[in-house]
Design a protein around this motif. Structure first.
Motif, PDB file in Angstrom:
ATOM      1  N   LEU A  86       0.832  -1.208   0.000  1.00 52.38           N
ATOM      2  CA  LEU A  86       0.000   0.000   0.000  1.00 52.38           C
ATOM      3  C   LEU A  86       0.866   1.257   0.000  1.00 52.38           C
ATOM      4  CD1 LEU A  86      -3.179   0.328   0.436  1.00 52.38           C
ATOM      5  CD2 LEU A  86      -2.608   0.858   2.806  1.00 52.38           C
ATOM      6  N   LEU A  87       1.929   1.228   0.809  1.00 49.95           N
ATOM      7  CA  LEU A  87       2.770   2.418   1.008  1.00 49.95           C
ATOM      8  C   LEU A  87       3.896   2.518  -0.028  1.00 49.95           C
ATOM      9  CD1 LEU A  87       3.072   2.176   4.908  1.00 49.95           C
ATOM     10  CD2 LEU A  87       1.809   3.923   3.632  1.00 49.95           C
ATOM     11  N   LYS A  88       4.097   1.443  -0.782  1.00 49.71           N
ATOM     12  CA  LYS A  88       5.197   1.392  -1.762  1.00 49.71           C
ATOM     13  C   LYS A  88       6.559   1.695  -1.101  1.00 49.71           C
ATOM     14  CE  LYS A  88       2.430   2.450  -5.858  1.00 49.71           C
ATOM     15  NZ  LYS A  88       1.197   1.999  -5.250  1.00 49.71           N
ATOM     16  N   GLN A  89       6.804   1.058   0.015  1.00 47.42           N
ATOM     17  CA  GLN A  89       8.078   1.197   0.725  1.00 47.42           C
ATOM     18  C   GLN A  89       8.213   0.020   1.679  1.00 47.42           C
ATOM     19  OE1 GLN A  89       6.942   4.980   2.631  1.00 47.42           O
ATOM     20  NE2 GLN A  89       6.943   3.948   4.618  1.00 47.42           N
ATOM     21  N   LYS A  90       9.391  -0.105   2.282  1.00 47.64           N
ATOM     22  CA  LYS A  90       9.585  -1.188   3.263  1.00 47.64           C
ATOM     23  C   LYS A  90       9.811  -0.587   4.650  1.00 47.64           C
ATOM     24  CE  LYS A  90      11.374  -4.645   0.073  1.00 47.64           C
ATOM     25  NZ  LYS A  90      11.917  -3.861  -1.073  1.00 47.64           N
ATOM     26  N   GLY A  91       9.105  -1.131   5.622  1.00 54.39           N
ATOM     27  CA  GLY A  91       9.253  -0.656   6.993  1.00 54.39           C
ATOM     28  C   GLY A  91      10.651  -0.934   7.519  1.00 54.39           C
ATOM     29  N   CYS A  92      11.205   0.045   8.229  1.00 51.26           N
ATOM     30  CA  CYS A  92      12.537  -0.142   8.814  1.00 51.26           C
ATOM     31  C   CYS A  92      12.746   0.883   9.924  1.00 51.26           C
ATOM     32  CB  CYS A  92      13.628   0.011   7.753  1.00 51.26           C
ATOM     33  SG  CYS A  92      13.665   1.639   6.979  1.00 51.26           S
ATOM     34  N   VAL A  93      13.834   0.720  10.642  1.00 46.90           N
ATOM     35  CA  VAL A  93      14.189   1.673  11.703  1.00 46.90           C
ATOM     36  C   VAL A  93      15.553   2.280  11.383  1.00 46.90           C
ATOM     37  CG1 VAL A  93      14.746   1.946  14.144  1.00 46.90           C
ATOM     38  CG2 VAL A  93      12.875   0.419  13.449  1.00 46.90           C
ATOM     39  N   GLY A 119       7.225  11.336  -1.210  1.00 45.58           N
ATOM     40  CA  GLY A 119       5.988  10.559  -1.051  1.00 45.58           C
ATOM     41  C   GLY A 119       6.167   9.335  -0.175  1.00 45.58           C
ATOM     42  N   LYS A 120       7.177   9.357   0.705  1.00 41.73           N
ATOM     43  CA  LYS A 120       7.423   8.218   1.596  1.00 41.73           C
ATOM     44  C   LYS A 120       6.992   8.579   3.019  1.00 41.73           C
ATOM     45  CE  LYS A 120       8.957   6.032  -1.837  1.00 41.73           C
ATOM     46  NZ  LYS A 120       8.030   5.057  -2.444  1.00 41.73           N
ATOM     47  N   LEU A 164       6.212   1.821   8.157  1.00 38.66           N
ATOM     48  CA  LEU A 164       6.813   3.152   8.132  1.00 38.66           C
ATOM     49  C   LEU A 164       8.341   3.100   8.179  1.00 38.66           C
ATOM     50  CD1 LEU A 164       3.852   3.834   9.086  1.00 38.66           C
ATOM     51  CD2 LEU A 164       4.875   5.712  10.348  1.00 38.66           C
ATOM     52  N   ILE A 165       8.928   4.197   7.733  1.00 35.30           N
ATOM     53  CA  ILE A 165      10.364   4.389   7.921  1.00 35.30           C
ATOM     54  C   ILE A 165      10.486   5.163   9.232  1.00 35.30           C
ATOM     55  CG2 ILE A 165      12.448   5.474   7.007  1.00 35.30           C
ATOM     56  CD1 ILE A 165      11.053   5.067   4.170  1.00 35.30           C
ATOM     57  N   CYS A 166      10.850   4.465  10.274  1.00 39.68           N
ATOM     58  CA  CYS A 166      10.877   5.064  11.613  1.00 39.68           C
ATOM     59  C   CYS A 166      12.281   5.618  11.866  1.00 39.68           C
ATOM     60  CB  CYS A 166      10.515   4.005  12.651  1.00 39.68           C
ATOM     61  SG  CYS A 166      10.547   4.674  14.307  1.00 39.68           S
ATOM     62  N   ILE A 167      12.334   6.909  12.187  1.00 39.45           N
ATOM     63  CA  ILE A 167      13.632   7.553  12.426  1.00 39.45           C
ATOM     64  C   ILE A 167      13.756   7.808  13.933  1.00 39.45           C
ATOM     65  CG2 ILE A 167      15.084   9.541  11.857  1.00 39.45           C
ATOM     66  CD1 ILE A 167      13.167   9.973   9.372  1.00 39.45           C
ATOM     67  N   ALA A 168      14.586   7.022  14.605  1.00 43.95           N
ATOM     68  CA  ALA A 168      14.762   7.186  16.052  1.00 43.95           C
ATOM     69  C   ALA A 168      16.046   7.969  16.303  1.00 43.95           C
ATOM     70  CB  ALA A 168      14.838   5.816  16.729  1.00 43.95           C
ATOM     71  N   SER A 169      15.915   9.041  17.069  1.00 43.00           N
ATOM     72  CA  SER A 169      17.053   9.921  17.306  1.00 43.00           C
ATOM     73  C   SER A 169      17.294  10.052  18.801  1.00 43.00           C
ATOM     74  CB  SER A 169      16.725  11.286  16.657  1.00 43.00           C
ATOM     75  OG  SER A 169      17.534  12.305  17.148  1.00 43.00           O
ATOM     76  N   LEU A 170      18.243   9.283  19.294  1.00 41.58           N
ATOM     77  CA  LEU A 170      18.547   9.266  20.727  1.00 41.58           C
ATOM     78  C   LEU A 170      20.056   9.149  20.923  1.00 41.58           C
ATOM     79  CD1 LEU A 170      15.867   7.124  20.308  1.00 41.58           C
ATOM     80  CD2 LEU A 170      15.834   7.523  22.754  1.00 41.58           C
ATOM     81  N   ILE A 171      20.544   9.705  22.021  1.00 39.95           N
ATOM     82  CA  ILE A 171      21.981   9.546  22.296  1.00 39.95           C
ATOM     83  C   ILE A 171      22.316   8.061  22.325  1.00 39.95           C
ATOM     84  CG2 ILE A 171      23.827   9.885  23.977  1.00 39.95           C
ATOM     85  CD1 ILE A 171      22.470  12.456  24.883  1.00 39.95           C
ATOM     86  N   SER A 172      21.488   7.279  22.995  1.00 42.02           N
ATOM     87  CA  SER A 172      21.682   5.817  23.126  1.00 42.02           C
ATOM     88  C   SER A 172      23.161   5.470  23.286  1.00 42.02           C
ATOM     89  CB  SER A 172      21.049   5.064  21.949  1.00 42.02           C
ATOM     90  OG  SER A 172      21.228   5.699  20.714  1.00 42.02           O
ATOM     91  N   ARG A 267      10.979   1.158  -2.164  1.00 42.72           N
ATOM     92  CA  ARG A 267      10.000   0.522  -3.050  1.00 42.72           C
ATOM     93  C   ARG A 267       9.380  -0.656  -2.307  1.00 42.72           C
ATOM     94  NH1 ARG A 267      15.188  -0.570  -5.385  1.00 42.72           N
ATOM     95  NH2 ARG A 267      15.673  -2.771  -5.225  1.00 42.72           N
ATOM     96  N   GLU A 268       8.231  -1.089  -2.782  1.00 38.99           N
ATOM     97  CA  GLU A 268       7.508  -2.160  -2.059  1.00 38.99           C
ATOM     98  C   GLU A 268       8.238  -3.490  -2.162  1.00 38.99           C
ATOM     99  OE1 GLU A 268       4.166  -3.939  -4.817  1.00 38.99           O
ATOM    100  OE2 GLU A 268       3.991  -1.755  -4.720  1.00 38.99           O
TER     101      GLU A 268
END
Ligand SMILES: Nc1ncnc2c1ncn2[C@@H]1O[C@H](COP(=O)(O)OS(=O)(=O)O)[C@@H](OP(=O)(O)O)[C@H]1O
Ligand SMILES: Nc1ncnc2c1ncn2[C@@H]1O[C@H](COP(=O)(O)OP(=O)(O)O)[C@@H](O)[C@H]1O
Length: 268
Positions: A86-93, A119-120, A164-172, A267-268
């Motif tokens: 549906l989103l034409k992308q691959k979920g990742c972190v 469009g992502k 979704l393309i999840c963007i996590a931004s932490l010192i970690s 891409r999907e």
């Protein structure tokens, strides 16, 4: 498959079994179990045959996870692959790690805008922001930072599963905590980005005045000053200065987008 009924009604089985085909049997209810009878405490089996098999399969789909006993995994009919189509992308972190002031938020926001314009669908999980809500009960001890990273890792995993393309931004700051997040994600979908900026640059930037306070002893346990930062050993992307010059925010985002394109995430 081996399952054991524990004192108090819990059931043990391996994670592979918990996440395996046994889950599809969770439609069977405890009522059904009550009707047919539970296996005895301590009873373990390595193979089952009819008519008791179904009972053991149901019991095998129950898990003890942390403090929760007798819980089931509920499968849903719409799968990650369907959402990705549906989103034409691959979920990742995309996990951005680095010192305070190294440019994590700048990269996260620039990347978010860049992906949006293509469009992502992306979403930023910012450490500072999450500490205003989900993680407001946590401080900056090693234990609290570990719990902070664990929770954000779990949330990020859900976003990636949502496609979704999840963007996590932490010192970690701890390698072990980042590696634990990597371990709960499907292979190759955890993309670690190291903001490899020298401490003196971060300190010179000091946009929030925190380094100044830390140097003055007014903040204790500040990463890079009197608390450790463990750089990644095998990250997917490293952002660093070239000839003493930091790449522009657009160039940093471009480096990540290039990686996503090359690996097929856009891409999907
Ligand atoms: N002691 C100490 N050490 C480091 N940082 C501190 C500290 N106290 C407050 N802050 C502010 O908290 C932001 C970092 O939060 P994180 O959740 O990313 O930290 S961590 O991953 O749990 O280490 C961090 O944000 P960034 O500057 O964006 O990194 C600071 O604004
Ligand atoms: N690539 C860059 N070039 C120039 N300045 C930058 C760059 N990245 C970040 N900055 C500046 O450095 C400061 C710290 O950036 P920030 O993204 O807030 O870092 P962090 O989120 O790691 O604490 C900000 O003032 C930001 O404008």
């Amino acid at each position: 498959m081996e399952i054991t009924l524990k004192k108090g009604g819990g059931v043990t089985c391996s994670p592979a079994e918990r996440h395996g085909s046994a889950h599809s049997l969770s439609v069977y209810t405890t009522k059904r179990l009550n009707e047919t009878g539970f296996p005895k405490e301590g009873e373990a089996r390595s193979s089952f045959s009819s008519p008791k098999q179904i009972i053991f399969d149901v019991v095998a789909s129950m898990s003890v996870v942390g403090k929760s006993a007798n819980i089931f995994w509920q499968e849903c009919p719409v799968r990650k692959l369907d959402r990705q189509k549906l989103l034409k992308q691959k979920g990742c972190v995309i996990w951005i790690t680095g010192l305070s002031g190294s440019g994590k938020s700048t990269l996260a926001c620039t990347l978010d805008r860049d992906l949006h314009s293509r469009g992502k669908l992306a979403y930023v999980l910012d450490g500072d922001n999450l500490r205003h809500g989900l993680n407001k009960d946590l401080g900056f001890s090693a234990e609290d930072r570990a719990e902070n990273i664990r929770r954000v890792g779990e949330v990020a995993k859900l976003f990636a599963d949502a496609g979704l393309i999840c963007i996590a931004s932490l010192i970690s700051p701890y390698r072990k905590d980042r590696d634990s997040c990597r371990a709960i994600l499907p292979d190759l979908s955890f993309i670690e980005v190291f903001m490899n900026m020298p401490l003196d640059l971060c300190e010179a930037r000091d946009p929030k005045g925190l380094y100044k306070l830390a140097r003055a002893g007014k903040i204790k346990g500040f990463t890079g000053i009197d608390d450790p930062y463990e750089p990644p050993l095998n990250c997917e992307i490293e952002i660093q200065q070239e000839n003493g010059v930091c790449p522009s925010p657009c160039a940093m985002a471009g480096q990540v987008v290039g990686y996503l394109e090359e690996k097929g995430f856009l891409r999907e």
